[in-house]
Design a protein around this motif. Structure first.
Motif, PDB file in Angstrom:
ATOM      1  N   SER A 171       0.910  -1.317  -0.074  1.00  0.00           N
ATOM      2  CA  SER A 171       0.095   0.051  -0.099  1.00  0.00           C
ATOM      3  C   SER A 171       0.872   1.188   0.193  1.00  0.00           C
ATOM      4  CB  SER A 171      -1.004  -0.048   1.376  1.00  0.00           C
ATOM      5  OG  SER A 171      -1.450   1.333   1.385  1.00  0.00           O
ATOM      6  N   LEU A 172       0.686   2.050  -0.950  1.00  0.00           N
ATOM      7  CA  LEU A 172       1.139   3.093  -1.022  1.00  0.00           C
ATOM      8  C   LEU A 172       0.200   4.601  -0.810  1.00  0.00           C
ATOM      9  CD1 LEU A 172       3.475   3.032  -4.267  1.00  0.00           C
ATOM     10  CD2 LEU A 172       4.218   2.469  -1.905  1.00  0.00           C
ATOM     11  N   GLN A 173       1.002   5.524  -0.154  1.00  0.00           N
ATOM     12  CA  GLN A 173       0.078   6.688   0.125  1.00  0.00           C
ATOM     13  C   GLN A 173       0.879   7.890   0.145  1.00  0.00           C
ATOM     14  OE1 GLN A 173      -3.324   6.572   2.894  1.00  0.00           O
ATOM     15  NE2 GLN A 173      -2.256   8.095   4.071  1.00  0.00           N
ATOM     16  N   SER A 174       0.426   9.008  -0.537  1.00  0.00           N
ATOM     17  CA  SER A 174       1.070  10.300  -0.727  1.00  0.00           C
ATOM     18  C   SER A 174       0.649  11.321   0.611  1.00  0.00           C
ATOM     19  CB  SER A 174       0.914  10.996  -2.140  1.00  0.00           C
ATOM     20  OG  SER A 174      -0.304  11.487  -2.059  1.00  0.00           O
ATOM     21  N   ASN A 175       1.573  12.195   0.664  1.00  0.00           N
ATOM     22  CA  ASN A 175       1.142  13.323   1.769  1.00  0.00           C
ATOM     23  C   ASN A 175      -0.156  13.864   1.571  1.00  0.00           C
ATOM     24  OD1 ASN A 175       3.854  12.805   2.906  1.00  0.00           O
ATOM     25  ND2 ASN A 175       4.539  14.456   1.847  1.00  0.00           N
ATOM     26  N   THR A 176      -0.653  14.076   0.477  1.00  0.00           N
ATOM     27  CA  THR A 176      -1.827  14.417   0.188  1.00  0.00           C
ATOM     28  C   THR A 176      -3.201  13.501   0.314  1.00  0.00           C
ATOM     29  OG1 THR A 176      -1.977  14.002  -2.252  1.00  0.00           O
ATOM     30  CG2 THR A 176      -1.110  16.189  -1.577  1.00  0.00           C
ATOM     31  N   GLY A 177      -2.638  12.161   0.675  1.00  0.00           N
ATOM     32  CA  GLY A 177      -3.722  11.097   0.798  1.00  0.00           C
ATOM     33  C   GLY A 177      -4.161  10.382  -0.438  1.00  0.00           C
ATOM     34  N   SER A 178      -3.475  10.699  -1.488  1.00  0.00           N
ATOM     35  CA  SER A 178      -3.841   9.848  -2.625  1.00  0.00           C
ATOM     36  C   SER A 178      -3.323   8.380  -2.616  1.00  0.00           C
ATOM     37  CB  SER A 178      -2.973  10.153  -3.951  1.00  0.00           C
ATOM     38  OG  SER A 178      -3.298  11.447  -4.232  1.00  0.00           O
ATOM     39  N   HIS A 179      -3.891   7.338  -2.846  1.00  0.00           N
ATOM     40  CA  HIS A 179      -3.594   5.940  -2.381  1.00  0.00           C
ATOM     41  C   HIS A 179      -3.644   4.874  -3.516  1.00  0.00           C
ATOM     42  CE1 HIS A 179      -5.061   2.060   0.298  1.00  0.00           C
ATOM     43  NE2 HIS A 179      -3.559   2.114   0.253  1.00  0.00           N
ATOM     44  N   ASN A 234      20.921   1.029   1.640  1.00  0.00           N
ATOM     45  CA  ASN A 234      20.220   0.570   3.258  1.00  0.00           C
ATOM     46  C   ASN A 234      19.428  -0.548   2.287  1.00  0.00           C
ATOM     47  OD1 ASN A 234      19.307  -0.055   5.559  1.00  0.00           O
ATOM     48  ND2 ASN A 234      17.593   0.882   5.043  1.00  0.00           N
ATOM     49  N   THR A 235      19.426  -1.939   3.010  1.00  0.00           N
ATOM     50  CA  THR A 235      18.794  -2.951   2.595  1.00  0.00           C
ATOM     51  C   THR A 235      17.764  -3.347   3.681  1.00  0.00           C
ATOM     52  OG1 THR A 235      20.641  -3.782   1.170  1.00  0.00           O
ATOM     53  CG2 THR A 235      18.833  -5.071   1.810  1.00  0.00           C
ATOM     54  N   ILE A 236      16.309  -3.724   3.290  1.00  0.00           N
ATOM     55  CA  ILE A 236      15.433  -3.992   4.053  1.00  0.00           C
ATOM     56  C   ILE A 236      15.001  -5.251   3.554  1.00  0.00           C
ATOM     57  CG2 ILE A 236      13.252  -3.646   5.099  1.00  0.00           C
ATOM     58  CD1 ILE A 236      13.791  -0.515   4.491  1.00  0.00           C
ATOM     59  N   ILE A 237      14.807  -6.507   4.351  1.00  0.00           N
ATOM     60  CA  ILE A 237      14.168  -7.770   4.012  1.00  0.00           C
ATOM     61  C   ILE A 237      12.846  -7.663   4.448  1.00  0.00           C
ATOM     62  CG2 ILE A 237      14.190 -10.449   4.184  1.00  0.00           C
ATOM     63  CD1 ILE A 237      16.675  -9.287   3.164  1.00  0.00           C
ATOM     64  N   ALA A 238      11.913  -7.307   3.568  1.00  0.00           N
ATOM     65  CA  ALA A 238      10.501  -7.105   3.714  1.00  0.00           C
ATOM     66  C   ALA A 238       9.754  -8.084   4.498  1.00  0.00           C
ATOM     67  CB  ALA A 238       9.662  -6.912   2.289  1.00  0.00           C
ATOM     68  N   PHE A 239       9.070  -7.340   5.574  1.00  0.00           N
ATOM     69  CA  PHE A 239       8.330  -8.272   6.603  1.00  0.00           C
ATOM     70  C   PHE A 239       6.852  -7.837   6.570  1.00  0.00           C
ATOM     71  CE2 PHE A 239      10.395  -5.029   9.173  1.00  0.00           C
ATOM     72  CZ  PHE A 239       9.461  -4.531   9.726  1.00  0.00           C
ATOM     73  N   GLU A 240       5.911  -8.733   7.203  1.00  0.00           N
ATOM     74  CA  GLU A 240       4.657  -8.583   7.016  1.00  0.00           C
ATOM     75  C   GLU A 240       4.376  -7.430   8.058  1.00  0.00           C
ATOM     76  OE1 GLU A 240       0.550 -11.265   7.575  1.00  0.00           O
ATOM     77  OE2 GLU A 240       2.102 -11.894   6.300  1.00  0.00           O
ATOM     78  N   GLY A 241       3.633  -6.290   7.521  1.00  0.00           N
ATOM     79  CA  GLY A 241       3.399  -4.974   8.575  1.00  0.00           C
ATOM     80  C   GLY A 241       4.495  -4.088   8.550  1.00  0.00           C
ATOM     81  N   LEU A 242       5.391  -4.168   7.449  1.00  0.00           N
ATOM     82  CA  LEU A 242       6.351  -3.107   7.161  1.00  0.00           C
ATOM     83  C   LEU A 242       5.818  -1.772   7.146  1.00  0.00           C
ATOM     84  CD1 LEU A 242       9.554  -2.101   6.866  1.00  0.00           C
ATOM     85  CD2 LEU A 242       9.208  -3.210   4.837  1.00  0.00           C
ATOM     86  N   GLU A 243       6.306  -0.698   7.783  1.00  0.00           N
ATOM     87  CA  GLU A 243       5.655   0.619   7.241  1.00  0.00           C
ATOM     88  C   GLU A 243       7.027   1.362   7.089  1.00  0.00           C
ATOM     89  OE1 GLU A 243       3.086   2.346  10.118  1.00  0.00           O
ATOM     90  OE2 GLU A 243       1.650   0.688   9.800  1.00  0.00           O
ATOM     91  N   ILE A 244       7.010   2.146   5.977  1.00  0.00           N
ATOM     92  CA  ILE A 244       8.191   3.068   5.719  1.00  0.00           C
ATOM     93  C   ILE A 244       7.475   4.349   5.664  1.00  0.00           C
ATOM     94  CG2 ILE A 244      10.001   3.662   4.316  1.00  0.00           C
ATOM     95  CD1 ILE A 244      10.263   0.691   3.529  1.00  0.00           C
ATOM     96  N   THR A 245       7.923   5.449   6.417  1.00  0.00           N
ATOM     97  CA  THR A 245       7.460   6.770   6.256  1.00  0.00           C
ATOM     98  C   THR A 245       8.443   7.740   5.496  1.00  0.00           C
ATOM     99  OG1 THR A 245       6.092   6.608   8.223  1.00  0.00           O
ATOM    100  CG2 THR A 245       6.568   8.711   7.639  1.00  0.00           C
TER     101      THR A 245
END
Length: 265
Positions: free
Chosen positions: A23-31, A254-265
């Protein structure tokens, strides 16, 4: 964050067993929702009180990328606005995500869903959705499919899942073309399902080795690589070791091994 098939069980608790939904969301709320694996069920629960239109982009139609849609609660909400943009596959089957809900395959027929569901085959490779610029690139995967590059809020995100960077036959998109596509992305979300010991048995299956995803991130000068679509046989312990080895290699990103519930701001 799994590829191929859901993997519940004690060995996949940390990184999760659902197939992919982002799920991607912009600062204006576009989803924008990317893919409809089993993870979309939980996202649907979060969207129950969210009245914004739903914009679902699919990479392709393999089961692990569409199998969650029949359990996506907003599809059962009267007049809920849902637009589905299919990936460009061979052959083109834009309604595959709905066709799985017919006959003896599923108890609820797609024609009986009360939501306002629209299929939109995007004919251009670049377009604008609200304030999000979207660019599309053909994946190297059996049956085809689409990768996406998003630009919004001064951030660039590339989503290239189920993509074999070095397929045994001539690639649809070459490694150099991928380097250009991901160039200086803030986040590259890329398939890393295989390790060298998986080859040569799984060569041509349409997934990349983790080392090739790392090479792409380095050549493309990306800031963050998110490795996704973990092999169903890969345990939490296995992924921990992969993560440790990558960190010890001192890559310039930087490397991230994706996990369920991962949130990136």
């Amino acid at each position: 964050m799994r590829g191929s098939i859901p993997t519940p069980g004690p060995d996949t608790v940390k990184y999760g067993g659902n197939t992919v939904c982002v799920s991607l969301q912009s600062n204006t709320g576009s989803h924008v929702i990317l893919d409809s694996g089993t993870g979309i069920r939980l996202l649907g629960d979060e969207l129950l009180k969210d009245k914004r239109p739903i914009y679902l982009l699919l990479s392709h139609n393999h089961w692990d990328h569409i199998q969650g849609f029949p359990f996506f609660v907003p599809a059962y909400m009267p007049k809920r606005d849902i637009t589905i943009v299919p990936g460009i596959t061979e052959e083109l089957a834009p309604d595959a995500i709905l066709q799985q809900m017919q006959g003896s395959y599923f108890p609820v027929q797609f024609k009986d869903l009360p939501a306002d569901i629209k299929l939109h085959v995007q004919k251009q490779d670049t377009w604008l959705y609200q304030d999000i610029n979207i660019e599309r690139k053909a994946m190297n995967h059996p049956g085809g499919g689409s990768a996406y590059r998003f630009s919004v809020d001064g951030i660039t995100i590339v989503y290239a899942i189920d993509n074999e960077l070095y397929p045994p036959n001539a690639p649809v998109t070459s490694f150099d073309e991928w380097v250009s596509f991901v160039n200086e992305a803030d986040y590259l979300i890329h398939d890393g399902q295989f390790i060298p010991s998986d080859y040569p048995l799984k060569m041509g299956w349409g997934h990349s080795q983790i080392k090739d995803a790392l090479a792409l991130a380095e050549h493309g000068k990306v800031k963050n690589l998110v490795i996704i679509s973990h092999d169903p046989a890969r345990t939490d312990s296995d992924l921990d070791k992969i993560d440790e080895n990558i960190r010890d290699s001192n890559y310039p990103f930087n490397t991230i091994i994706a996990f369920e519930g991962l949130e990136i701001t």
